[in-house]
Design a protein around this motif. Structure first.
Motif, PDB file in Angstrom:
ATOM      1  N   VAL A  75      -0.825   4.071  -7.660  1.00  0.00           N
ATOM      2  CA  VAL A  75      -1.494   5.148  -6.922  1.00  0.00           C
ATOM      3  C   VAL A  75      -3.007   5.067  -7.089  1.00  0.00           C
ATOM      4  O   VAL A  75      -3.766   5.234  -6.130  1.00  0.00           O
ATOM      5  CB  VAL A  75      -0.978   6.529  -7.382  1.00  0.00           C
ATOM      6  CG1 VAL A  75      -1.812   7.649  -6.774  1.00  0.00           C
ATOM      7  CG2 VAL A  75       0.490   6.698  -6.985  1.00  0.00           C
ATOM      8  N   LYS A  76      -3.464   4.802  -8.285  1.00  0.00           N
ATOM      9  CA  LYS A  76      -4.912   4.749  -8.536  1.00  0.00           C
ATOM     10  C   LYS A  76      -5.566   3.577  -7.818  1.00  0.00           C
ATOM     11  O   LYS A  76      -6.663   3.700  -7.275  1.00  0.00           O
ATOM     12  CB  LYS A  76      -5.180   4.668 -10.031  1.00  0.00           C
ATOM     13  CG  LYS A  76      -4.890   5.960 -10.785  1.00  0.00           C
ATOM     14  CD  LYS A  76      -5.263   5.839 -12.251  1.00  0.00           C
ATOM     15  CE  LYS A  76      -5.001   7.141 -12.987  1.00  0.00           C
ATOM     16  NZ  LYS A  76      -5.336   7.044 -14.432  1.00  0.00           N
ATOM     17  N   THR A  77      -4.900   2.449  -7.810  1.00  0.00           N
ATOM     18  CA  THR A  77      -5.484   1.256  -7.189  1.00  0.00           C
ATOM     19  C   THR A  77      -5.325   1.277  -5.667  1.00  0.00           C
ATOM     20  O   THR A  77      -6.111   0.655  -4.950  1.00  0.00           O
ATOM     21  CB  THR A  77      -4.831  -0.020  -7.743  1.00  0.00           C
ATOM     22  OG1 THR A  77      -3.406   0.037  -7.532  1.00  0.00           O
ATOM     23  CG2 THR A  77      -5.109  -0.168  -9.232  1.00  0.00           C
ATOM     24  N   GLY A  78      -4.302   1.969  -5.168  1.00  0.00           N
ATOM     25  CA  GLY A  78      -4.085   2.056  -3.723  1.00  0.00           C
ATOM     26  C   GLY A  78      -3.273   0.915  -3.152  1.00  0.00           C
ATOM     27  O   GLY A  78      -2.507   1.103  -2.211  1.00  0.00           O
ATOM     28  N   THR A  79      -3.441  -0.262  -3.677  1.00  0.00           N
ATOM     29  CA  THR A  79      -2.671  -1.435  -3.253  1.00  0.00           C
ATOM     30  C   THR A  79      -2.273  -2.230  -4.493  1.00  0.00           C
ATOM     31  O   THR A  79      -2.845  -2.048  -5.575  1.00  0.00           O
ATOM     32  CB  THR A  79      -3.470  -2.356  -2.311  1.00  0.00           C
ATOM     33  OG1 THR A  79      -4.640  -2.821  -2.986  1.00  0.00           O
ATOM     34  CG2 THR A  79      -3.861  -1.628  -1.029  1.00  0.00           C
ATOM     35  N   TYR A 133       1.424   5.550   1.568  1.00  0.00           N
ATOM     36  CA  TYR A 133       0.944   6.662   2.390  1.00  0.00           C
ATOM     37  C   TYR A 133       1.553   7.952   1.873  1.00  0.00           C
ATOM     38  O   TYR A 133       2.644   7.951   1.308  1.00  0.00           O
ATOM     39  CB  TYR A 133       1.177   6.441   3.869  1.00  0.00           C
ATOM     40  CG  TYR A 133       2.591   6.246   4.373  1.00  0.00           C
ATOM     41  CD1 TYR A 133       2.986   6.850   5.561  1.00  0.00           C
ATOM     42  CD2 TYR A 133       3.522   5.434   3.727  1.00  0.00           C
ATOM     43  CE1 TYR A 133       4.256   6.670   6.087  1.00  0.00           C
ATOM     44  CE2 TYR A 133       4.796   5.243   4.241  1.00  0.00           C
ATOM     45  CZ  TYR A 133       5.156   5.872   5.413  1.00  0.00           C
ATOM     46  OH  TYR A 133       6.419   5.686   5.916  1.00  0.00           O
ATOM     47  N   SER A 160       0.873  -1.168   0.000  1.00  0.00           N
ATOM     48  CA  SER A 160       0.000   0.000   0.000  1.00  0.00           C
ATOM     49  C   SER A 160       0.914   1.223   0.000  1.00  0.00           C
ATOM     50  O   SER A 160       2.126   1.091  -0.076  1.00  0.00           O
ATOM     51  CB  SER A 160      -0.923  -0.013   1.221  1.00  0.00           C
ATOM     52  OG  SER A 160      -0.182  -0.217   2.410  1.00  0.00           O
ATOM     53  N   LYS A 176       4.487   7.922  -1.637  1.00  0.00           N
ATOM     54  CA  LYS A 176       3.685   8.178  -2.836  1.00  0.00           C
ATOM     55  C   LYS A 176       4.545   8.138  -4.093  1.00  0.00           C
ATOM     56  O   LYS A 176       4.123   7.619  -5.130  1.00  0.00           O
ATOM     57  CB  LYS A 176       2.991   9.532  -2.723  1.00  0.00           C
ATOM     58  CG  LYS A 176       2.006   9.782  -3.864  1.00  0.00           C
ATOM     59  CD  LYS A 176       1.228  11.071  -3.668  1.00  0.00           C
ATOM     60  CE  LYS A 176       0.208  11.267  -4.784  1.00  0.00           C
ATOM     61  NZ  LYS A 176      -0.581  12.513  -4.592  1.00  0.00           N
TER      62      LYS A 176
END
Length: 209
Positions: free
Chosen positions: A107-111, A34, A32, A98
């Motif tokens: 970044v778009k998917t988050g994980t 942050y 992930s 990031k």
């Protein structure tokens, strides 16, 4: 003679590359990231978090370990340096900055499902999996014990338990002690909601009362 020198150079390069090849740490684990919320805050290593630098948080790898993170969906990879602890969300292995997340297009998917390879370790010992089950969340360090006591009372009034003092030669630290791994994120979320935003998480330390 020139051919022999060329062959010797190739052999040296091959030996050098093999000696410093990446070492597989884990594969098919979840990464992930942050960013803005934590940008400029202190990390568990004491550094200031910069979301535009190539760094990451991991629960057990030594600080300054360099890890290659490869997104298994697209094959993109990035090297990051471990300088923080986390993530404390179940099922997640590593928390990227990031910038690092953008480098591997997550970044778009988050994980993302990733592979982790150790590029270099900060210690002259093998990097191996350890289990840290308890953590301390440090929230303040005061030169005057009275100020530490006032701050600790604020924490307890806000509903936090296991608030203790940790003494160094010159400082009294206010800490929420003995937090289980699965409970860390919930406590951090509660701290944020109550306005306590200056904290960092580290492995459980011995308490001096």
């Amino acid at each position: 003679m020139r051919k022999l020198k060329s062959l010797f150079s190739v052999l040296l390069l091959t030996m050098f590359t093999s000696a410093f090849a990446d070492t597989l740490y884990k594969s098919s684990v979840v990464a992930s990231y942050y960013a803005d919320k934590y940008n400029g805050r202190k990390t568990s290593s004491g550094e200031i978090f910069n979301m535009n630098a190539y760094t990451a948080a991991h629960k057990t790898l030594p600080f300054n370990t360099v890890v290659r993170v490869t997104n298994l969906e697209n094959g993109k990879s990035v090297q990051v340096r471990i300088n923080d602890r986390g993530p404390f969300v179940a099922g997640r292995e590593i928390d990227l900055s990031k910038a690092a997340a953008a480098k591997i297009d997550m970044v778009k998917t988050g994980t993302a499902k990733v592979r982790l390879d150790i590029v270099s370790s900060s210690k002259e010992i093998p990097v191996y999996e350890t289990t840290t089950e308890k953590w301390d969340i440090q929230l303040g360090a005061f030169s005057q014990r009275a100020n530490a006591q006032t701050f600790a009372k604020r924490l307890m009034s806000a509903g936090f338990e296991n608030v203790v003092y940790q003494k160094t030669e010159n400082l009294t630290k206010v800490v929420i002690k003995d937090v289980a791994t699965d409970d860390v994120q919930a406590i951090l979320d509660k701290l944020e909601a109550k306005g306590f935003t200056d904290y960092f998480v580290r492995e459980r330390a011995k308490i001096k009362k």
